[in-house]
Write an enzyme that holds these catalytic residues in place. Structure first.
Site, PDB file in Angstrom:
ATOM      1  N   GLU A 191      98.127   3.725  45.265  1.00  0.00           N
ATOM      2  CA  GLU A 191      96.686   3.807  45.541  1.00  0.00           C
ATOM      3  C   GLU A 191      96.254   2.929  46.715  1.00  0.00           C
ATOM      4  O   GLU A 191      95.502   3.365  47.575  1.00  0.00           O
ATOM      5  CB  GLU A 191      95.888   3.473  44.281  1.00  0.00           C
ATOM      6  CG  GLU A 191      96.054   4.499  43.160  1.00  0.00           C
ATOM      7  CD  GLU A 191      95.762   5.929  43.575  1.00  0.00           C
ATOM      8  OE1 GLU A 191      95.114   6.138  44.626  1.00  0.00           O
ATOM      9  OE2 GLU A 191      96.226   6.850  42.863  1.00  0.00           O
ATOM     10  N   MET A 197      92.805  14.750  41.600  1.00  0.00           N
ATOM     11  CA  MET A 197      94.143  14.383  41.133  1.00  0.00           C
ATOM     12  C   MET A 197      95.197  15.072  41.986  1.00  0.00           C
ATOM     13  O   MET A 197      95.131  16.277  42.232  1.00  0.00           O
ATOM     14  CB  MET A 197      94.277  14.797  39.657  1.00  0.00           C
ATOM     15  CG  MET A 197      95.618  14.483  39.052  1.00  0.00           C
ATOM     16  SD  MET A 197      95.965  12.697  39.053  1.00  0.00           S
ATOM     17  CE  MET A 197      97.736  12.728  39.275  1.00  0.00           C
ATOM     18  N   HIS A 250      92.990  12.055  51.012  1.00  0.00           N
ATOM     19  CA  HIS A 250      93.620  11.077  50.109  1.00  0.00           C
ATOM     20  C   HIS A 250      94.617  11.773  49.175  1.00  0.00           C
ATOM     21  O   HIS A 250      95.773  11.368  49.070  1.00  0.00           O
ATOM     22  CB  HIS A 250      92.532  10.357  49.305  1.00  0.00           C
ATOM     23  CG  HIS A 250      93.041   9.375  48.300  1.00  0.00           C
ATOM     24  ND1 HIS A 250      93.100   8.021  48.546  1.00  0.00           N
ATOM     25  CD2 HIS A 250      93.523   9.543  47.038  1.00  0.00           C
ATOM     26  CE1 HIS A 250      93.595   7.402  47.481  1.00  0.00           C
ATOM     27  NE2 HIS A 250      93.857   8.303  46.548  1.00  0.00           N
ATOM     28  N   GLU A 251      94.161  12.811  48.509  1.00  0.00           N
ATOM     29  CA  GLU A 251      95.043  13.482  47.544  1.00  0.00           C
ATOM     30  C   GLU A 251      96.219  14.141  48.263  1.00  0.00           C
ATOM     31  O   GLU A 251      97.342  14.121  47.775  1.00  0.00           O
ATOM     32  CB  GLU A 251      94.269  14.512  46.709  1.00  0.00           C
ATOM     33  CG  GLU A 251      93.021  13.971  45.991  1.00  0.00           C
ATOM     34  CD  GLU A 251      93.270  12.753  45.111  1.00  0.00           C
ATOM     35  OE1 GLU A 251      94.405  12.562  44.658  1.00  0.00           O
ATOM     36  OE2 GLU A 251      92.310  11.978  44.893  1.00  0.00           O
ATOM     37  N   ASN A 295      98.272  16.133  41.680  1.00  0.00           N
ATOM     38  CA  ASN A 295      99.412  16.862  41.103  1.00  0.00           C
ATOM     39  C   ASN A 295     100.201  17.592  42.191  1.00  0.00           C
ATOM     40  O   ASN A 295      99.635  18.207  43.074  1.00  0.00           O
ATOM     41  CB  ASN A 295      98.917  17.907  40.103  1.00  0.00           C
ATOM     42  CG  ASN A 295      97.795  17.389  39.244  1.00  0.00           C
ATOM     43  OD1 ASN A 295      97.979  16.449  38.512  1.00  0.00           O
ATOM     44  ND2 ASN A 295      96.613  17.975  39.384  1.00  0.00           N
TER      45      ASN A 295
END
Ligand SMILES: [Zn+2]
Length: 872
Positions: A323, A266, A300-301, A268
């Protein structure tokens, strides 16, 4: 758990919020029995300040202590159905809520929850409402300051988004830390972590010379596994500066590894939280696939910091805005770093194995869905992977330079804003001067388009004509489809030499990009000055996510399989030869394996120009999914028998090749994760697998020796998986026991051990039940559940066993998981997605398994929505 009728949310009903939150000041006090959340929101009316509508805040399972406006206690409020309604009296005010929540018993892994010895958060998509009352929607962007207080002994590390501002001791062995995030963000990007964590530090100097601290945190037993992710992170930061001009903004970037996590990771703001399985690796414990996945996910994150965080989604219907674009970006990163052709082949295989079936099944939906009941169900291969294909098509249509201008404009214009996929495409239109209104249908139209192609050749006039007819099958809720913009990258090859011929034609063909753009239902293109009939190499690099229907002669297919210089199309031609054979075997149309297969395999085995990695993919057979996707009705036994037959043929026919490759590709060098070495190990693993299938005792000995001598996990698994593919059950049991004895303290290795068993050929439901009774299994841990139940449902032979026990068993697991973790439960509904395709008995058994789920009381909206759609 929701018991009332589920509510359908529709894109067309979108309304801006009645109030904005400017700033959110949180105090999170963690105690042994509960956590107290003290939240102060600075709010302002959005709209006419003389009209003050009720303030409706989202909040799930909040035990209210106090509520106040500007310091005045609120006595009248309504809290039901996860909504708190209060009435403001000013257009600008502060709202304060003090509530209690219970992370220790939160098994949904959304909101604030316990993961091993730590406490952490997961807020996307709608988890923040489990932490406190909020306008939990992505278009509400606020700055956050977060103070965490906890006992110092169990929680020496306290983290939140942004930069660290203050920390210190409190009375009674407690301490605090305060973090400040100056970038306005939606609540889904909020994160907080408290735990006894070990830290690895590094640093990165940005392109403008700013020094950024990089830190990775893990629980002590995982501390030795964090180095690779840091290296990957630095590569990603540099690459994003060079390819996309994106520089990191905060002073610190942190990653935390969590053993309990529903998804991969994730993004954040400034504090990424990762599933341990998606970040922790050493050569001893992680295979090449794992390293590859970790590098891609870390990138990616990180890339989301711009594509997702700085520019975010207006509403969840725009999920692909962040995404699709970010999957495209991470695929480009991997392609630039490693082997572009192999990356493309693997991504397209993934798309065809997973997204194409979704697009042709009961859960088909557009990349921009028009409605949903549970947004968690739309984190799909369609939104992610097909979304990335759309971005890729924009790149193909614009070329690198204009695409970069478009992305620069997008980031500049919408920085700090919550926007839509339209806004993204409009930037691409603006910089290129192209018209993209028709192109946007890719976002709103579900289903995989079909392009039928007809060839005509006129030898007298030296003219070659291609006729493209596009259509798109009906999908649930969408019967009429419009033509799409389809970029077809193509070449015409000399039928004798395989060399590309010069192209002379008008109109839709762009010579610079070698792309023909289809916009009509039927497009005819005439190519001139072709003195002999060419062989078309179409949809090179898979330039659009479509199904191509073109009947090529065996000679033409062979030419492409042997000579197409476009590695992707060469792969496609080889796969087509295998797939045709598999489908004919399944239908009982073949007595022997066609000679074409052997010609193709031999030409791959003898082609020295091919890298090991390409050779490995060219020698791999199409998956069961691919076979099912190309059959109208699936007879599971026939599908299994066909694939086994072709595999056995290849194994025996080329036994000498497999044995010599298995041995010549061995290496005692230190482990290195680079394209060449990864390819070598992949080809060796494949050769060993085929060799073992011949029942040659020497092959089995060689596999066991590789397992025992392995200095890295890839070699170890190559050896062990080959043994698992054999008939030698004693040897399998011996090695599995050895593996567990040696690695039982290592979480990721234990997960691998579970996967190996659940994937074994003769696995029965009774075996799975036994595996779930093992100490190493934990039903509340999604990784463990995926390792056993996920691997079992992917185990085609075992799951679709003639007894059909697997279906009923999995439906019971869905019901049990539904009560603990609805998100994970819902993922398993997908294994029944194609029940209608299976021949009557199995189809009926799957249907009845689904019905038994539907009859369960208190189904979560996650599971309910998917089961209803799948049965509809
Ligand atoms: Zn993402």
């Amino acid at each position: 758990m929701r018991t009332e009728t589920p509510v359908t949310i529709r894109l067309k009903d979108y309304q801006p919020p009645a109030y904005w939150i400017k700033d959110c000041a949180l105090i999170i006090r963690i105690f042994a029995s509960h956590t107290e959340v003290d939240s102060t929101l600075r709010m302002v009316r959005n709209g006419d300040p003389s009209q003050l509508p009720a303030l409706v805040l989202d909040g799930v399972e909040q035990l209210i202590q106090t509520l106040s406006f500007d310091g005045e206690a609120i006595s009248e409020y309504d809290y039901q159905h996860d909504r708190l309604t209060v009435q403001p009296t000013q257009a600008e005010f502060t709202f304060n809520a003090v509530t209690h929540i219970f992370p220790n018993t939160n098994t949904s892994l959304e909101g604030l929850y316990k993961s091993g010895t730590m406490v952490c958060t997961q807020c996307e998509a709608e988890g923040f409402r489990k932490i406190t009352f909020y306008l939990d929607r992505p278009d509400v962007m606020a700055t956050f300051s977060t103070r965490i207080e906890a006992d110092k002994a169990p929680f020496p590390i306290l983290l939140a988004n942004g930069n660290p501002i203050a920390s210190g001791d409190l009375e009674q062995g407690r301490h605090f830390a305060t973090w400040d995030d100056p970038f306005a963000k939606p609540a889904y990007l909020f994160a907080a972590v408290a735990g006894d964590l070990v830290r690895r530090d590094d640093a990165f100097t940005t392109i403008t010379g700013r020094d950024i601290s990089l830190r990775i945190f893990a629980e002590p037993h995982n501390a030795h596994k964090t180095e690779f992710a840091l290296i990957a992170l630095k590569k990603a930061m540099r690459w994003d500066e060079e390819r996309f001009g994106r520089e990191y903004d905060l002073d610190i970037f942190m990653i935390v590894a969590s053993d309990f996590f529903n998804m991969g990771a994730m993004e954040n703001k400034g504090l990424n939280i990762f599933n341990s399985a998606a970040v922790l690796a050493t050569p001893e414990t992680a295979s090449d696939d794992r390293f590859d996945r970790i590098e891609g996910i870390v990138a990616h994150e990180y890339f989301h910091n711009w594509s997702g965080n700085r520019v975010t989604c207006r509403d969840w219907f725009q999920l692909s805005l962040k995404e699709g674009f970010t999957v495209y970006r991470d695929a480009e990163f991997t392609s630039d770093l490693h082997d572009r052709a192999v990356k493309r082949i693997k991504d397209v295989m993934f798309l065809k194995n997973h997204q194409f079936p979704q697009d042709s099944g009961p859960n088909a939906h557009p990349v921009q869905p028009q409605e949903y009941i549970e947004i968690n169900n739309f984190y799909t291969v369609t939104v992610y992977e097909k979304g990335a294909e759309i971005v890729g098509m924009l790149h193909t249509l614009l070329g690198e330079s204009q695409f970069r201008q478009g992305s620069d404009l997008y980031f500049e214009r919408f920085d700090g804003m919550a926007v839509t996929t339209d806004d993204f495409v409009d930037c691409m239109a603006e910089v290129s001067g192209q018209e993209f209104s028709q192109f946007k249908r890719w976002y709103t139209q579900a289903g995989t388009p079909v392009v039928e192609i007809r060839e005509d050749y006129d030898a007298d006039l030296a003219l070659y004509r291609l006729t493209f007819t596009q259509s798109c099958p009906a999908t649930p809720g969408q019967s009429d489809k419009q033509p799409l913009v389809i970029p077809v990258k193509l070449a015409l090859l000399d039928a004798a030499t395989g060399q590309a011929l010069p192209i002379d034609c008008d109109g839709a063909y762009n010579a610079d990009t070698q792309v023909l753009t289809l916009t009509e239902a039927v497009t005819r293109v005439t190519f001139r000055h072709l003195t002999s009939r060419p062989v078309p190499s179409l949809l090179r690099d898979f330039s659009a996510p479509v199904r191509v229907r073109l009947a090529l002669s065996d000679a033409a297919l062979l030419l492409l399989a042997q000579h197409d210089e476009n590695a992707f199309n060469r792969f496609e031609a080889v796969q087509q030869v295998y797939l045709d054979t598999l489908l004919k075997l399944t239908r009982g149309e073949l007595d022997a394996i066609p000679a074409l297969v052997d010609t193709v395999v031999l030409s791959v085995l003898s082609d020295d120009r091919l890298s090991d990695a390409l050779q490995a993919v060219l020698l791999s057979l199409p998956s069961y999914q691919m076979m099912m996707d190309n059959l109208d009705q699936v007879d599971a036994n026939a599908v299994v028998a066909a694939r086994d037959r072709l595999k056995q043929h290849l194994a025996h026919q080329y036994q000498d090749h497999w044995s010599s490759l298995s041995q010549s590709l061995a290496s005692a060098d230190d482990y290195d994760f680079n394209a060449e070495e990864v390819g070598r190990r992949e080809l060796q693993g494949l050769a060993l697998h085929y060799w073992v299938l011949t029942d040659d005792k020497m092959a089995l000995n060689c596999a066991e020796a590789l397992y025992r001598a392995a200095q890295n996990q890839t070699d170890r698994l190559n050896g062990l998986k080959a043994v698992m593919a054999s008939q030698d059950v004693d040897r399998q049991q011996r090695l599995l026991a050895h593996f567990y004895r040696h690695w039982q303290q290592d979480t990721q290795m234990v997960e691998t051990w579970l996967v190996l068993q659940a994937s074994a050929e003769g696995m029965t439901v009774a075996d799975i039940v036994q595996l779930m009774a093992h100490d190493a299994f934990d039903f509340t841990n999604p990784n463990k559940v995926r390792s056993v139940l996920g691997a079992f449902t992917q185990n085609f032979k075992a799951f679709h066993d003639a007894q059909g026990e697997g279906y009923e068993f999995i439906s019971q697991q869905i019901i049990a998981l539904n009560a603990i973790n609805p998100q994970v439960a819902a993922r398993f509904v997908g294994v029944f997605e194609r029940w209608r395709k299976f021949a009557p008995e199995r189809g009926a058994a799957m249907q009845s398994a689904l019905k038994s789920v539907l009859e369960t009381e208190s189904l979560s909206s996650d599971v309910l929505e998917l089961v209803q759609k799948t049965l509809a």
